[in-house]
Write a protein that holds these residues in place. Sequence first.
Motif, PDB file in Angstrom:
ATOM      1  N   SER A   1      24.387  31.965  60.022  1.00 29.58           N
ATOM      2  CA  SER A   1      23.697  33.169  59.559  1.00 29.58           C
ATOM      3  C   SER A   1      24.507  34.405  59.913  1.00 29.58           C
ATOM      4  O   SER A   1      25.368  34.358  60.788  1.00 29.58           O
ATOM      5  N   GLY A   2      24.200  35.498  59.194  1.00 29.07           N
ATOM      6  CA  GLY A   2      24.952  36.726  59.418  1.00 29.07           C
ATOM      7  C   GLY A   2      24.565  37.772  58.401  1.00 29.07           C
ATOM      8  O   GLY A   2      23.451  37.754  57.879  1.00 29.07           O
ATOM      9  N   THR A   3      25.509  38.678  58.138  1.00 28.93           N
ATOM     10  CA  THR A   3      25.205  39.762  57.202  1.00 28.93           C
ATOM     11  C   THR A   3      26.196  39.765  56.051  1.00 28.93           C
ATOM     12  O   THR A   3      27.322  39.274  56.173  1.00 28.93           O
ATOM     13  N   LEU A   4      25.730  40.334  54.947  1.00 30.45           N
ATOM     14  CA  LEU A   4      26.560  40.492  53.759  1.00 30.45           C
ATOM     15  C   LEU A   4      26.582  41.967  53.416  1.00 30.45           C
ATOM     16  O   LEU A   4      25.557  42.644  53.547  1.00 30.45           O
ATOM     17  N   SER A   5      27.733  42.475  52.984  1.00 32.32           N
ATOM     18  CA  SER A   5      27.697  43.830  52.456  1.00 32.32           C
ATOM     19  C   SER A   5      28.576  43.899  51.236  1.00 32.32           C
ATOM     20  O   SER A   5      29.566  43.171  51.092  1.00 32.32           O
ATOM     21  N   TYR A   6      28.160  44.778  50.328  1.00 24.56           N
ATOM     22  CA  TYR A   6      28.856  44.906  49.059  1.00 24.56           C
ATOM     23  C   TYR A   6      29.044  46.373  48.722  1.00 24.56           C
ATOM     24  O   TYR A   6      28.130  47.183  48.908  1.00 24.56           O
ATOM     25  N   THR A   7      30.247  46.735  48.321  1.00 22.19           N
ATOM     26  CA  THR A   7      30.502  48.093  47.854  1.00 22.19           C
ATOM     27  C   THR A   7      31.166  48.001  46.485  1.00 22.19           C
ATOM     28  O   THR A   7      32.102  47.214  46.311  1.00 22.19           O
ATOM     29  N   ALA A   8      30.683  48.805  45.538  1.00 25.10           N
ATOM     30  CA  ALA A   8      31.269  48.782  44.193  1.00 25.10           C
ATOM     31  C   ALA A   8      32.697  49.327  44.265  1.00 25.10           C
ATOM     32  O   ALA A   8      32.959  50.242  45.039  1.00 25.10           O
ATOM     33  N   SER A   9      33.644  48.838  43.470  1.00 24.13           N
ATOM     34  CA  SER A   9      33.379  47.652  42.683  1.00 24.13           C
ATOM     35  C   SER A   9      34.228  46.517  43.235  1.00 24.13           C
ATOM     36  O   SER A   9      35.437  46.606  43.232  1.00 24.13           O
ATOM     37  N   GLY A  10      33.526  45.518  43.750  1.00 21.25           N
ATOM     38  CA  GLY A  10      34.244  44.301  44.105  1.00 21.25           C
ATOM     39  C   GLY A  10      34.631  44.118  45.553  1.00 21.25           C
ATOM     40  O   GLY A  10      35.353  43.193  45.876  1.00 21.25           O
ATOM     41  N   HIS A  11      34.190  44.991  46.438  1.00 16.97           N
ATOM     42  CA  HIS A  11      34.526  44.799  47.854  1.00 16.97           C
ATOM     43  C   HIS A  11      33.374  44.060  48.541  1.00 16.97           C
ATOM     44  O   HIS A  11      32.277  44.577  48.637  1.00 16.97           O
ATOM     45  N   VAL A  12      33.626  42.848  48.990  1.00 16.09           N
ATOM     46  CA  VAL A  12      32.578  42.031  49.596  1.00 16.09           C
ATOM     47  C   VAL A  12      32.967  41.699  51.029  1.00 16.09           C
ATOM     48  O   VAL A  12      34.121  41.374  51.311  1.00 16.09           O
TER      49      VAL A  12
END
Lengths: 763, 188
Positions: B57-68
């Motif tokens: 388990s953990g965290t996810l973060s997303y920034t447009a466009s395409g940075h995961v």
Amino acid sequence: MAKGAVLAIWIVSLAVAGLVIARAQFTTDMSAFLPRAPTQVQRVLVNQIRDGAASRLLLVGIDGVPVEVSAALIRGMAARVASDRQFAMVQDGEISGLAADGKYLFAHRYLLSPAITPTHYSKDNLHKALLDDLGQLSSATGGIVKQTLPADPTGETLALAGRLADEGTMTRHDGVWTDAKGTMSLLAAQTVAPGSDLDRQEQALGALEQAFEAVRTALPGAQNAHFAITGPGVLGVHARAAMKRQTKQLSGIASGVVAALLLAAFRRPSILVLAFLPVASGVVAGIAAVALGFGSVHGITVGFGVTLIGEAVDYAIYYFTYAPGGAAGLLRLWPILRMGMALSVAGFAAMLFSGFTGFAQLGLFTMAGLVAAYLVARFVLPVLTPRGGASRLPNLPARLLPPPKLAWGLCGAVALASCLEVVSHEGPRWQDDITSLSPASAADLSVDRSLRAAAGQDDQSRYFAFVTGRDLQAVLQETETLVPVLDSLTGEAIRSYDAPTLILPSEQRQHERQAALPDSATLAADLQAASAGLPFQPGLFEPFLRDVQAARTAPVITPDTLLGTAMRLKFDAMVAHDTDGWTAMTSLAGLRDPQSVEAALAEQGAALVDLKTASNGLLLDYRREAVTLAACGSLAMTALLVAVLRKPARVAAVLLPLALAVLATTALSLAGEHRLSIFTIFGLLLTVAVGSNYCLFFERRVAGEPLALSSLALANLCTVAGFGILSFSAIPVLRGIGGTVAIGAFLSLVSGAMLIPPRRAGA
Amino acid sequence: MKALSVAIMLVMALPAEARADIAPDAIFHTLAAVKTSRAHFVETRHLAMLTAPVIASGTLSYTASGHVEKQTLVPASETLTIDGDTLTLVNASGTRTIGLSDVPEIGALVIAMRGTLSGNTAALHQHYELTATGDSAHWVLLLQPREAAVQRLIQYVRIAGSGASLTEVDTLQTDGDESDMRIVEDRP
């Protein structure tokens, strides 16, 4: 001697020399102009430069189009040349291209892994490894770990691959290597032929260029793609082509100018032909002498040698201008010419001892050539043309020269200015960067630098830990004793190291690892205990048990096991042997503290080698040698002068103008190029050889006689024109020697005319 | 041709509830509007090698466009960052930077997730056969790999979501192993 006999001897000698030449072997291998290196490090260095794995590397970069297109171009090229037998390896970055390497690491992991010690597969260590595996399976790389887990639960393969995967640091687009900015796609190829085999390198270069053209025309949007290629072979091929072209063009122009000058002076075409007879005979004799003395003749020796014995054209000029004066004039001419020839031979004899095979060949060529040219001028020309040039050249009146006081003042001022110039450069500054020796063009070198930087190769492989031994196993074992030292230095004095024993351990070390592997019953029991309470399926690790068992009795791996992998090429670049034994080099990256590394390595009997210092040191050695040889040549010439002229005043009279010419030429070279190179030294030696002829003429002049300046001026004009034209070459060696001799010969003539007092009549 | 595109535009403009199944592009359209998001995840893997699932388990973060960025906290700390074609993995054994296409084992899944989040339909269509079911409140996107190299590893990736949020990413591998990631978006 009867005229017929003279001609017969001449023709028979030429025929014999011609026979020798016909059977001689001609080479174009540039390494003849690399020295017979004195130390083992230098020898390895020179061998690596000539034939080593690094010499076989070709690097292609494509840009000028979007990276998708250049990547597709590279991939297309790679596919085209992959099956070409000329290439031992073609790599565009595709991981699948390393499949053979992965297989090798996996198949031999228990012999290769430094982790294998008697306790590596203890119950506790196995338990730790299995716990770690569980963590790995839940990580992002779980899908990768899973593939090797049943056969390799302790992760030896991945650890080995991680250790060796320096390719992993390269950026890629769509699987193809690119530079760090992602604008240029890259391809690396390794030829089967050594870098010094320029004919085969030229073929390989052609194959890559053709592949690029073929793919470019077929690929839409690729029309503007820009193709760049480098590698020691490419530089060599280009330099050879430029050298051939320029030598041909420039010496063509120079010969034309000299011919025009002679024609203008003597106004008879037949004289023109006769004037080249001594030189031509000298060339034939020179080639034959080199063929006999060295077994083979270098193409450049011939090209240069012709230039070096250019002074033999002067012999003919002197004959043609003196012969109309009758026997009395000739009686005075021959001793001067003989002495001049002997002085030149004494000077060039020093070159025989050069560590460059090429220069030693040149020395012999020049000596034989000058002797032959003198003999032809002395005995053959009078038979063919008893009256010399039909018309006497007008004699230049002595009053052309400034009065002695003014002359000495003028020369003193020049000497002083020259000294000041040399001092202002804090003594003669030397061009000690080895690239100054390189015949490669500046454009090629800049492509080389940018492609290497793009491929991340710029700073790599500069420092090495260097060990020597009597055979392969000895150097591998030596390297293995270094590994603990290098491990302790890693992270402090060095960032990382890359040892050949990571690819191929010594047989002794492989046997030690085999002995450290547990027998199958013990391993099975320990594994059972280690996995208690962990959720692994029963029987999952059967492949592991089987492989460990097999590894205990497997045959050891040898360089042959590496065949077909990219690692083999790397291994060959690191381990070399010649008649003196074997050497192994471990490359050290990110070296921060050379002194402590050197000390730590020395304790283990290994040396730290800085390739840049070593190669510049090589140049330093050549330069010291050149200076020593030039000094020896000058001493030999002085000794000869003393022996013949006897009186110190007369010797000084001849030497002083030459010294002034050398000093002023050095100052001018410094002012123009800011640095002196090894080629300047050879140029100065040649200057002294040519200039001493002039001085001998002036030294023999009797007061009240007209000045024999016209024939000297004509000879000098030919020399200045011939060498001056060479100084327009872009190739350092041609430019260096050409410029130096043109300036030096002119200055010798002028200072000789002004400074050497005529003999008193009747003296 | 023109008539067809007008028709598609009309259909797209209809309220989603009015249709039986949502079109994939409608999902991407909604997702593409999201510029940044953060979420927690729990990933359960069922592996044939193991008698019990492994859970992370953990965290996810997303920034447009395409940075995961996927940061695993349990059982061990690990950070996976995707930027452009480069994948960076930081864990106890160090930092590794790899090209996405070099490791299809990771790359395929990353392309699927990132393509969905960014609404980069071109990249998705290139690599996957897309099928969407459900409506905008509860949609499911099924991605089946087109390339043989990826087919050897992955049967399908199933991404479920609600509106502009992902709720589940389920991967079935060709060897039968399965990974199920439940996602709960952090409220800003």
